[in-house]
Write an enzyme that holds these catalytic residues in place. Structure first.
Site, PDB file in Angstrom:
ATOM      1  N   GLU A  87      41.966 -11.138   4.170  1.00  0.00           N
ATOM      2  CA  GLU A  87      42.722 -12.255   4.688  1.00  0.00           C
ATOM      3  C   GLU A  87      43.280 -13.083   3.538  1.00  0.00           C
ATOM      4  OE1 GLU A  87      41.023 -12.959   9.108  1.00  0.00           O
ATOM      5  OE2 GLU A  87      40.373 -14.333   7.570  1.00  0.00           O
ATOM      6  N   CYS A 111      31.078 -10.057  -0.551  1.00  0.00           N
ATOM      7  CA  CYS A 111      30.626 -10.715  -1.793  1.00  0.00           C
ATOM      8  C   CYS A 111      29.179 -10.307  -2.041  1.00  0.00           C
ATOM      9  CB  CYS A 111      30.728 -12.236  -1.633  1.00  0.00           C
ATOM     10  SG  CYS A 111      30.426 -13.145  -3.171  1.00  0.00           S
ATOM     11  N   CYS A 156      25.601 -17.327  -1.063  1.00  0.00           N
ATOM     12  CA  CYS A 156      25.546 -18.780  -0.913  1.00  0.00           C
ATOM     13  C   CYS A 156      25.263 -19.066   0.561  1.00  0.00           C
ATOM     14  CB  CYS A 156      26.862 -19.394  -1.380  1.00  0.00           C
ATOM     15  SG  CYS A 156      27.235 -18.924  -3.085  1.00  0.00           S
ATOM     16  N   CYS A 180      28.069 -20.106   3.169  1.00  0.00           N
ATOM     17  CA  CYS A 180      29.339 -19.360   3.166  1.00  0.00           C
ATOM     18  C   CYS A 180      29.233 -18.121   4.045  1.00  0.00           C
ATOM     19  CB  CYS A 180      29.675 -18.955   1.731  1.00  0.00           C
ATOM     20  SG  CYS A 180      31.120 -17.890   1.618  1.00  0.00           S
ATOM     21  N   SER A 191      32.286 -23.975  -8.195  1.00  0.00           N
ATOM     22  CA  SER A 191      31.614 -24.332  -6.945  1.00  0.00           C
ATOM     23  C   SER A 191      30.242 -24.887  -7.295  1.00  0.00           C
ATOM     24  CB  SER A 191      31.480 -23.086  -6.064  1.00  0.00           C
ATOM     25  OG  SER A 191      32.758 -22.643  -5.691  1.00  0.00           O
ATOM     26  N   CYS A 228      38.117 -22.769   4.377  1.00  0.00           N
ATOM     27  CA  CYS A 228      37.218 -22.248   3.349  1.00  0.00           C
ATOM     28  C   CYS A 228      35.959 -21.650   3.958  1.00  0.00           C
ATOM     29  CB  CYS A 228      36.738 -23.384   2.453  1.00  0.00           C
ATOM     30  SG  CYS A 228      37.818 -23.764   1.128  1.00  0.00           S
TER      31      CYS A 228
HETATM   32  N1  SAH Z   1      33.388 -17.035  -4.753  1.00  0.00           N
HETATM   33  C1  SAH Z   1      34.138 -18.068  -5.310  1.00  0.00           C
HETATM   34  C2  SAH Z   1      35.494 -18.287  -4.653  1.00  0.00           C
HETATM   35  C3  SAH Z   1      35.567 -18.141  -3.146  1.00  0.00           C
HETATM   36  S1  SAH Z   1      34.795 -19.375  -2.187  1.00  0.00           S
HETATM   37  C4  SAH Z   1      33.345 -19.355  -5.310  1.00  0.00           C
HETATM   38  O1  SAH Z   1      32.286 -19.389  -4.715  1.00  0.00           O
HETATM   39  O2  SAH Z   1      33.795 -20.308  -5.952  1.00  0.00           O
HETATM   40  C5  SAH Z   1      35.935 -20.752  -2.272  1.00  0.00           C
HETATM   41  C6  SAH Z   1      35.290 -22.091  -2.010  1.00  0.00           C
HETATM   42  O3  SAH Z   1      34.931 -22.239  -0.628  1.00  0.00           O
HETATM   43  C7  SAH Z   1      34.011 -22.286  -2.797  1.00  0.00           C
HETATM   44  O4  SAH Z   1      33.962 -23.554  -3.383  1.00  0.00           O
HETATM   45  C8  SAH Z   1      32.972 -22.173  -1.724  1.00  0.00           C
HETATM   46  O5  SAH Z   1      31.785 -22.788  -2.118  1.00  0.00           O
HETATM   47  C9  SAH Z   1      33.644 -22.819  -0.540  1.00  0.00           C
HETATM   48  N2  SAH Z   1      33.031 -22.510   0.756  1.00  0.00           N
HETATM   49  C10 SAH Z   1      32.433 -21.367   1.131  1.00  0.00           C
HETATM   50  N3  SAH Z   1      31.997 -21.466   2.400  1.00  0.00           N
HETATM   51  C11 SAH Z   1      32.326 -22.696   2.858  1.00  0.00           C
HETATM   52  C12 SAH Z   1      32.186 -23.366   4.100  1.00  0.00           C
HETATM   53  N4  SAH Z   1      31.592 -22.786   5.140  1.00  0.00           N
HETATM   54  N5  SAH Z   1      32.660 -24.623   4.206  1.00  0.00           N
HETATM   55  C13 SAH Z   1      33.290 -25.211   3.165  1.00  0.00           C
HETATM   56  N6  SAH Z   1      33.485 -24.604   1.964  1.00  0.00           N
HETATM   57  C14 SAH Z   1      33.009 -23.359   1.805  1.00  0.00           C
HETATM   58 FE1  SF4 Z   2      30.550 -15.436  -2.587  1.00  0.00          FE
HETATM   59 FE2  SF4 Z   2      31.879 -17.713  -3.172  1.00  0.00          FE
HETATM   60 FE3  SF4 Z   2      30.915 -17.279  -0.692  1.00  0.00          FE
HETATM   61 FE4  SF4 Z   2      29.232 -17.767  -2.705  1.00  0.00          FE
HETATM   62  S1  SF4 Z   2      30.797 -19.172  -1.873  1.00  0.00           S
HETATM   63  S2  SF4 Z   2      28.990 -16.154  -1.141  1.00  0.00           S
HETATM   64  S3  SF4 Z   2      30.253 -16.723  -4.402  1.00  0.00           S
HETATM   65  S4  SF4 Z   2      32.516 -16.105  -1.716  1.00  0.00           S
END
Ligand code: SAH
Ligand code: SF4
Length: 400
Positions: free
Chosen positions: A114, A135, A139, A142, A244, A364
């Site tokens: 996407e 991934c 986290c 996420c 992040s 996000c």
């Molecule tokens: N893997 C990388 C980039 C992709 S995630 C990273 O972790 O930085 C992009 C951003 O979205 C990151 O800051 C992540 O922490 C945030 N993110 C992931 N899941 C989320 C959610 N459910 N609500 C808000 N932000 C989220």
């Molecule tokens: Fe992967 Fe970024 Fe999601 Fe963490 S926040 S699980 S590094 S995509």
């Protein structure tokens, strides 16, 4: 005499013609090398031909050799027999009430990613691209983190996301001014620093001045903190860095961003301070997801200010986007504003990221897996329609 024709096999063969190599995702040196190896262009002219093709592919966005009018007709035909310029298939298109657009792109069988276009972000509009399918990191807030890694995307597949967005936004030839797509953020699915080769090559292509020409200062790579790759990211891409962070102490960050157990906060900050090109004009963005009762207290805001002392930084507060079964809820608006006020008073720009495209599950951390769910529910709805004896072809996604 009876001759039996194996029609099923011949149909299969017709459906899958031998694949011609696609040139649109090659870096300049790789394009020159491909033309040299292909033997179609005169020896010594590969570099010049590569420049011509480059401009057609990346400035004009053409997907047909026949349109390359400064290349001799015979050569165009020969190139067209040998190479492909086509885009991957766009499986789904969605537009949010707020103008956010989301595309589901099929790169290969079973490899769907996407890509999200968010208007009014960055200079005029940002494209959020994916670097991996799934991934390896987990986290806890996420949704992508709940999916296993399928594979890294190739540079070509990352560039294709930009090309598709440009096609759909009608932005060819590459405009010098008044672009709708002005910024690229690697904030889609995946951890870009676990795919640095693909990401760096893709940035070389996207940033090239005679092509898509999105400046490196307008390309941001977001990482969960893969410290050993930070320096190489800066040196190879000169991209803007986003981290992040999400917590100000190791105990909590270990839980939220488990890679912290390997690369704790103090080491992360040392790596960031050493990021090539860091300055007040090129600040690091810290992303901080707002989780109610977990990391959103005023004391944590003050701890964040102390932690970032001396780092040229801006802080992006992201209201948590929930997903089915997620173990957190988003902080109250008042808590987010109180948190932002402390950062502002300390001199940090700390915009609260307005959730965009929530109605099309484009926010996000909601990418891909949610759309698979939606598609499954659409399928189920369709099956219900069929079982109920209604018009069998009705697709509930059709507006009327
Ligand atoms: N893997 C990388 C980039 C992709 S995630 C990273 O972790 O930085 C992009 C951003 O979205 C990151 O800051 C992540 O922490 C945030 N993110 C992931 N899941 C989320 C959610 N459910 N609500 C808000 N932000 C989220
Ligand atoms: Fe992967 Fe970024 Fe999601 Fe963490 S926040 S699980 S590094 S995509």
């Amino acid at each position: 005499m009876t001759i039996t024709l194996d029609l099923s096999r011949s149909r299969d063969a017709a459906a899958t013609p031998a694949r011609r190599p696609n040139l649109t995702g090659l870096t300049r040196p790789a394009l020159v090398a491909a033309l040299e190896a292909g033997g179609l262009v005169q020896a010594g002219k590969a570099k010049m031909r590569a420049s011509q093709l480059w401009r057609w592919m990346h400035h004009y966005g053409v997907t047909d050799f026949a349109l390359m009018t400064d290349v001799a007709k015979e050569l165009r035909a020969a190139l067209s027999d040998a190479y492909d310029l086509s885009r991957p298939e766009v499986v789904e298109r969605q537009v949010s009430v707020d103008g956010t657009r989301k595309w589901l792109i099929r790169m290969a069988p079973g490899i769907e990613v996407e890509t999200v276009y968010i208007p009014d972000v960055g200079r005029s509009g940002a494209l959020c691209v994916s670097s991996q399918v799934g991934c390896t990191l987990n986290c806890t807030f996420c949704h992508t983190g709940t999916q296993p890694l399928v594979r890294n995307l190739t540079a070509a597949e990352i560039v294709a996301q930009v090309q598709v967005a440009r096609d759909e936004l009608g932005e060819w030839p590459s405009p010098k001014e008044d672009r709708r797509l002005s910024n690229i953020v690697f904030m889609g699915m995946g951890e870009p620093l676990y795919n640095l080769d693909g990401v760096a090559d893709a940035i070389d292509i996207i940033a090239d001045n005679e092509g898509i020409a999105i400046s490196r200062r307008r390309i941001t790579v977001s990482t969960s903190g893969v410290i050993p790759e930070l320096k190489a990211l800066g040196e190879r891409t000169q991209a803007m860095l986003a981290i992040s962070l999400h917590a100000t102490n190791d105990a909590l960050r270990d839980e939220l961003v488990p890679i912290n157990r390997k690369y704790p906060i103090a080491e992360l900050l040392a790596g960031i301070r050493a990021y090539p090109g860091l300055s007040n004009a090129r600040r690091v963005t810290f992303e901080y997801v707002m989780l109610k009762g977990v990391n959103d207290s005023q004391a944590e805001a003050r701890a964040l200010v102390n932690l970032l002392a001396g780092v040229p930084a801006k802080i992006n507060l992201i209201p948590f986007n929930p997903w089915p079964g997620s173990p957190y809820v988003c902080s109250d608006w008042g808590a987010i504003e109180g948190f932002a006020a402390i950062l502002n008073r300390a001199g940090y720009a700390s915009p609260i990221r307005t959730p965009r495209g929530r109605d099309i599950l484009a926010a996000c951390g909601q990418l891909k897996s949610e759309s698979e769910k939606e598609r499954a529910s659409v399928r189920r709805a369709r099956e219900r329609v069929v079982v109920a004896g209604d018009s069998a072809g009705t697709d509930p996604r059709d507006p009327d």
